[in-house]
Design a protein around this motif. Structure first.
Motif, PDB file in Angstrom:
ATOM      1  N   VAL A  18       0.871  -1.233   0.075  1.00 38.89           N
ATOM      2  CA  VAL A  18       0.116   0.029   0.016  1.00 38.89           C
ATOM      3  C   VAL A  18       0.842   1.272  -0.198  1.00 38.89           C
ATOM      4  N   LEU A  19       1.851   1.263   0.842  1.00 41.97           N
ATOM      5  CA  LEU A  19       2.958   2.431   0.913  1.00 41.97           C
ATOM      6  C   LEU A  19       3.543   2.684  -0.395  1.00 41.97           C
ATOM      7  N   VAL A  20       3.970   1.675  -1.053  1.00 45.19           N
ATOM      8  CA  VAL A  20       4.656   1.585  -2.517  1.00 45.19           C
ATOM      9  C   VAL A  20       3.776   2.157  -3.465  1.00 45.19           C
ATOM     10  N   CYS A  21       2.324   1.845  -3.373  1.00 41.76           N
ATOM     11  CA  CYS A  21       1.494   2.412  -4.308  1.00 41.76           C
ATOM     12  C   CYS A  21       1.177   3.832  -3.980  1.00 41.76           C
ATOM     13  N   VAL A  22       0.951   4.012  -2.941  1.00 42.17           N
ATOM     14  CA  VAL A  22       0.634   5.547  -2.555  1.00 42.17           C
ATOM     15  C   VAL A  22       1.819   6.437  -2.786  1.00 42.17           C
ATOM     16  N   LEU A  23       3.141   5.836  -2.543  1.00 42.09           N
ATOM     17  CA  LEU A  23       4.222   6.778  -3.227  1.00 42.09           C
ATOM     18  C   LEU A  23       4.431   6.808  -4.744  1.00 42.09           C
ATOM     19  N   THR A  24       4.160   5.498  -5.199  1.00 36.15           N
ATOM     20  CA  THR A  24       4.049   5.654  -6.531  1.00 36.15           C
ATOM     21  C   THR A  24       2.933   6.607  -7.228  1.00 36.15           C
ATOM     22  N   MET A  25       1.812   6.937  -6.722  1.00 37.37           N
ATOM     23  CA  MET A  25       0.884   7.786  -7.148  1.00 37.37           C
ATOM     24  C   MET A  25       1.537   9.338  -6.822  1.00 37.37           C
ATOM     25  N   VAL A  26       1.950   9.176  -5.757  1.00 43.63           N
ATOM     26  CA  VAL A  26       2.509  10.725  -5.215  1.00 43.63           C
ATOM     27  C   VAL A  26       3.672  11.028  -6.341  1.00 43.63           C
ATOM     28  N   LEU A  27       4.435  10.174  -6.797  1.00 44.56           N
ATOM     29  CA  LEU A  27       5.549  10.492  -7.839  1.00 44.56           C
ATOM     30  C   LEU A  27       5.212  10.631  -9.048  1.00 44.56           C
ATOM     31  N   VAL A  28       4.053   9.897  -9.712  1.00 44.89           N
ATOM     32  CA  VAL A  28       3.440  10.299 -10.687  1.00 44.89           C
ATOM     33  C   VAL A  28       2.819  11.517 -10.738  1.00 44.89           C
ATOM     34  N   ARG A  29       2.194  12.054 -10.062  1.00 43.97           N
ATOM     35  CA  ARG A  29       1.562  13.276  -9.849  1.00 43.97           C
ATOM     36  C   ARG A  29       2.749  14.404  -9.702  1.00 43.97           C
ATOM     37  N   LEU A  30       3.686  14.239  -9.057  1.00 39.83           N
ATOM     38  CA  LEU A  30       4.931  14.886  -8.832  1.00 39.83           C
ATOM     39  C   LEU A  30       5.444  15.151 -10.208  1.00 39.83           C
ATOM     40  N   ALA A  31       5.680  14.028 -10.969  1.00 39.73           N
ATOM     41  CA  ALA A  31       6.165  14.281 -12.205  1.00 39.73           C
ATOM     42  C   ALA A  31       5.482  14.963 -13.276  1.00 39.73           C
TER      43      ALA A  31
END
Length: 147
Positions: A18-31
């Motif tokens: 879950v943490l990796v999925c949330v961080l991935t979404m955050v990183l995609v939005r940040l990108a």
């Protein structure tokens, strides 16, 4: 069944997922945010460059106009100084002699009036009152003198 260690490991693994999925979404939005920011800065820089050129031209033209205005102001200051000096010279040249001429004219008029025989004034109106007043004044002065 699962032991307590296996359940704890399973919960920890799920938490990490879950943490990796949330961080991935955050990183995609940040990108995406960085991409949009890069595009906005690029557009802004393409628009700002001509504006800065126009501002530079405007400032240079304003400076040129200010130099011209300063030159005009200096000329006006010089002209007003010359006008003040000319006024002072004119006053010096004409005022003294004009006062002397007017004093001479006044003195001549008084001298001519003193030499001219006095005419008896007409009786009647205001002149008669003045003549009577003058005669009365003479009579009082003569009465004050004792022969």
């Amino acid at each position: 069944m699962l032991t307590a260690g296996e359940v704890a490991g399973l919960i920890a693994a799920t938490g990490w997922i879950v943490l990796v999925c949330v961080l991935t979404m955050v990183l995609v939005r940040l990108a995406r945010l960085l991409t949009e920011t890069t595009r906005a800065v690029s557009d802004l820089s393409s628009r700002v460059a001509p504006l800065l050129d126009d501002v530079s031209v405007t400032v240079n033209e304003t400076n040129r106009q200010l130099v011209a205005v300063e030159a005009i102001a200096q000329d006006l200051k010089q002209v007003s100084g010359h006008a003040a000096r000319l006024s002072a010279v004119t006053q010096t040249i004409f005022t003294g002699p004009l006062i002397k001429v007017s004093a001479l004219g006044y003195g001549l008029r008084r001298a001519i009036e003193a030499r001219r025989p006095r005419k008896p004034r007409a009786t009647g109106g205001r002149a008669a009152g003045q003549a009577t007043g003058e005669a009365a004044g003479r009579a009082v002065r003569q009465a004050g003198r004792r022969p």
